[in-house]
Design a protein around this motif. Sequence first.
Motif: not given
Length: 421
Positions: A104, A313, A98, A306, A100-101, A106-107, A352, A309-310
């Motif tokens: 980016e 994406r 999270l 994660l 990392r998100v 996006r959180l 998110l 999310y990945t």
Amino acid sequence: MTHNRRSFIKGGVAAFTVSFAAPAFLSDIARAQGARSRNLVVLYLSGGNDALSMVVPYGNAGYYQRRPTIAVPQGAVLQVGADAGGTNVGLHPRLQGLKRVFDEGRLAVIQRSGYPNSSRSHFQGTDIWSTADPSNPSGPGWIGRYLELLPQPIDPLTGWNTVRETPRTLLSRFVGVPAIPDPRTYAFSSPNTGNEALYARQAATRIASHVPVDRPHLSFVSATSRAAFETLDRVASVAAYTPTVTYPTTGLGSALRAVAGAMVRGIGTKVFWVQTGGFDTHASQDPNNANGAYYRLMATLDDALLAFYTDVRNQGLLNDTLVLQFSEFGRRVYENGSQGTDHGAASTMMVLGGGVNGGLYGTAPDLRDTPGNPTLESANGDVRYQTDFRSVYARVLDNWLGAPSTTILEGDFRNPGLTFI
């Protein structure tokens, strides 16, 4: 009924009139439904999440004073900067995905979310967050009321509940949401196999197609059965989905894998309910060791989110995906004698997705036990809410689902300061 030119023209004019005079919010919903296949994933952390261990206000001295044995050390916190109040905060050390998100953009982290006079009851608190009505938390859920506004009849898979019991959030007066914990087991049950099982399903489908208008109860059963039969093949396609990443072998991981599969297959689902439990951490909370209860909760949450999310994406669906996370209450400011925390008040919500304006929203509480502390209540034992959770719902309804929040929430909870979408 015999149709002639006059009845056609009359019906046509009526249809045109209804369409032309439709309320603006119906047009907004139609656009939101048709423009792109937007999805909302509602993620519920059952048990009352300790937001002070999830989003750690390590810059506030009161945090370490009130939690001498379970506080997360400053050096271990995943720092995300200072909030609008100037307090340095960070994510729990196991929320590396999270983080990392968040980096980016996006959180969104919405601190001190709640409502006045917060309930400390699991049941009542859950009902309040489900109905978005603290004064009367016994009616349909806010998502159920949203589903009622969609053009009828709606597809039986417009909503998908990934747990066995239907949560109040999804309850509606006339729209049903199927409970599908595991798409692999969502199939027509027959004692036969092969062609005999196929024949049995075909026979049951034909029986369900009979809808006697003069027998409403039988008609309801037949219509419900027919709707279930219509969903079998689409759900089966989800069960066969091969994700682009490896999901963790947890209940949350499996649920989010199914959600991603439903999105990729395009089966028509708009709203998903996902739930994970274990957050009622009265004793041995231990957020700092890998085998500690709260540490493992964060691991379960982070690994599953994660992966999801990945995956979405990689599938090009991130911009159509929004995850909304909440719990029924936060926990008390100070730790108890069992190295745990008891039921409290305000908590933290997270949002998110690819369309999210990430960052910190709201401010962390000042946890020092000082007279007149405006960020605490209950003799400075609970976190006082700053952002009404219905304001977050309103933003999601208005700006993501294209639905009228004032109608669904039966009040104006719009907050111009919440710009996460």
